[in-house]
Design a protein around this motif. Structure first.
Motif, PDB file in Angstrom:
ATOM      1  N   ILE A  71       0.985  -0.953  -0.118  1.00  0.00           N
ATOM      2  CA  ILE A  71      -0.186   0.026  -0.085  1.00  0.00           C
ATOM      3  C   ILE A  71       1.022   1.141  -0.153  1.00  0.00           C
ATOM      4  CG2 ILE A  71      -1.851   1.509   1.277  1.00  0.00           C
ATOM      5  CD1 ILE A  71      -3.082  -1.423   2.437  1.00  0.00           C
ATOM      6  N   TYR A  72       1.775   1.256   0.877  1.00  0.00           N
ATOM      7  CA  TYR A  72       2.779   2.328   0.909  1.00  0.00           C
ATOM      8  C   TYR A  72       3.563   2.550  -0.509  1.00  0.00           C
ATOM      9  CZ  TYR A  72       6.841   5.255   2.388  1.00  0.00           C
ATOM     10  OH  TYR A  72       7.671   6.299   2.307  1.00  0.00           O
ATOM     11  N   SER A  73       4.054   1.632  -1.042  1.00  0.00           N
ATOM     12  CA  SER A  73       4.607   1.559  -2.481  1.00  0.00           C
ATOM     13  C   SER A  73       3.640   2.292  -3.402  1.00  0.00           C
ATOM     14  CB  SER A  73       5.278   0.332  -2.795  1.00  0.00           C
ATOM     15  OG  SER A  73       6.270  -0.280  -1.815  1.00  0.00           O
ATOM     16  N   LYS A  74       2.495   1.823  -3.441  1.00  0.00           N
ATOM     17  CA  LYS A  74       1.439   2.091  -4.477  1.00  0.00           C
ATOM     18  C   LYS A  74       1.238   3.681  -4.337  1.00  0.00           C
ATOM     19  CE  LYS A  74      -0.046  -1.240  -7.312  1.00  0.00           C
ATOM     20  NZ  LYS A  74      -0.141  -1.225  -8.603  1.00  0.00           N
ATOM     21  N   GLN A  75       0.903   3.862  -2.826  1.00  0.00           N
ATOM     22  CA  GLN A  75       0.618   5.633  -2.649  1.00  0.00           C
ATOM     23  C   GLN A  75       1.906   6.376  -3.051  1.00  0.00           C
ATOM     24  OE1 GLN A  75      -0.343   5.290   1.412  1.00  0.00           O
ATOM     25  NE2 GLN A  75      -2.312   4.812   1.014  1.00  0.00           N
ATOM     26  N   ASN A  76       3.182   5.681  -2.871  1.00  0.00           N
ATOM     27  CA  ASN A  76       4.261   6.931  -3.314  1.00  0.00           C
ATOM     28  C   ASN A  76       5.020   6.386  -4.607  1.00  0.00           C
ATOM     29  OD1 ASN A  76       4.902   8.142  -0.618  1.00  0.00           O
ATOM     30  ND2 ASN A  76       4.358   6.422   0.060  1.00  0.00           N
ATOM     31  N   ASP A  77       4.154   5.657  -5.581  1.00  0.00           N
ATOM     32  CA  ASP A  77       4.825   5.226  -6.841  1.00  0.00           C
ATOM     33  C   ASP A  77       6.271   4.731  -6.734  1.00  0.00           C
ATOM     34  OD1 ASP A  77       4.102   5.274  -9.434  1.00  0.00           O
ATOM     35  OD2 ASP A  77       5.272   7.095 -10.043  1.00  0.00           O
ATOM     36  N   PHE A  78       6.368   3.815  -5.813  1.00  0.00           N
ATOM     37  CA  PHE A  78       7.550   3.024  -5.916  1.00  0.00           C
ATOM     38  C   PHE A  78       7.410   1.442  -6.258  1.00  0.00           C
ATOM     39  CE2 PHE A  78       8.601   5.441  -1.473  1.00  0.00           C
ATOM     40  CZ  PHE A  78       9.332   6.621  -1.979  1.00  0.00           C
ATOM     41  N   PRO A  79       8.352   1.088  -6.659  1.00  0.00           N
ATOM     42  CA  PRO A  79       8.616  -0.390  -7.271  1.00  0.00           C
ATOM     43  C   PRO A  79       7.688  -1.431  -6.195  1.00  0.00           C
ATOM     44  CG  PRO A  79      10.481   0.506  -7.554  1.00  0.00           C
ATOM     45  CD  PRO A  79       9.795   1.582  -6.837  1.00  0.00           C
TER      46      PRO A  79
END
Length: 225
Positions: A71-79
């Motif tokens: 969820i964190y990666s999705k929200q911050n556009d991380f891989p």
């Protein structure tokens, strides 16, 4: 007389929002023989329960952490980095009434690299009990001192792959649970980061069987061909 080993596997790919966030694979042994049936049943139950306990941790704790990271990666556009759990074992000694094996428990939690923790057991099937490290030494010198001398002597052959204060660290991190047997001798191991950087991996040191160091099959009262 060797005990037969069957490899058992528990594995799954766990998803969140139809995307894999955690993959795990747990390998564990199940032993069989026409001898030592009671001991082997107890050992089989021990390793089965251990595998189920690890699976439970993966499915609850590790999955929860993987979803939070997703969820964190999705929200911050991380891989998206898929979490991984992998448990593998190696039967290193299988002779007479003795079985010695070790497990490597690898986990990847989305960082630069994963980490591996090793555990091990050496079983006497006749007594239905684990063999302790001090039981394999008949030295006048204290067995820990004997081991430390052997380990430090080996490290000095190429100290470049160890931390500078390896002597101090070796004394501090020597764990008498961290050993397994092979046909040539006893292998003492240190976990990642105990005495060396990650790149050096789990460090292993072979202590050869001698008049001082006992080959564990000598603990067996009866030997089978």
């Amino acid at each position: 007389m060797n005990v037969t080993v069957k490899n058992c596997v528990i594995q799954d790919n766990m998803k969140y929002n139809d995307e894999i966030v955690l993959t795990y694979k747990i390998e564990y042994p199940q032993f069989s023989s026409m001898y030592y049936i009671k001991s082997l049943n107890a050992i089989n139950k021990y390793y089965f329960n251990k595998a189920v306990e690890i699976q439970r941790y993966y499915k609850k704790e590790l999955y929860k952490s993987a979803v939070e990271q997703y969820i964190y990666s999705k929200q911050n556009d991380f891989p998206i980095r898929v979490y991984e759990g992998l448990v593998q074992y190696q039967v290193a000694y299988n002779m007479a009434c003795i079985i010695s094996l070790y497990f490597d428990n690898y986990m990847y939690l989305g960082g630069a690299h994963g980490n591996t923790v090793r555990t091990s057991e050496t079983w006497n099937l006749q007594t239905n009990s684990r063999i302790k490290l001090n039981e394999l030494f008949e030295c006048q010198l204290d067995y820990k001192t004997y081991i430390l001398n052997q380990v430090i002597k080996e490290i000095k052959k190429d100290p470049s792959i160890y931390f500078e204060d390896y002597e101090k660290l070796t004394i501090e991190t020597l764990n008498v649970e961290n050993f397994y047997c092979i046909p040539k001798g006893i292998v003492i191991y240190f976990q990642q980061y105990d005495i060396a950087p990650y790149s050096s991996g789990i460090r292993e040191f072979l202590i050869l069987y001698t008049d001082c160091v006992i080959n564990p099959f000598k603990k067996c009262h009866m030997k089978f061909d």
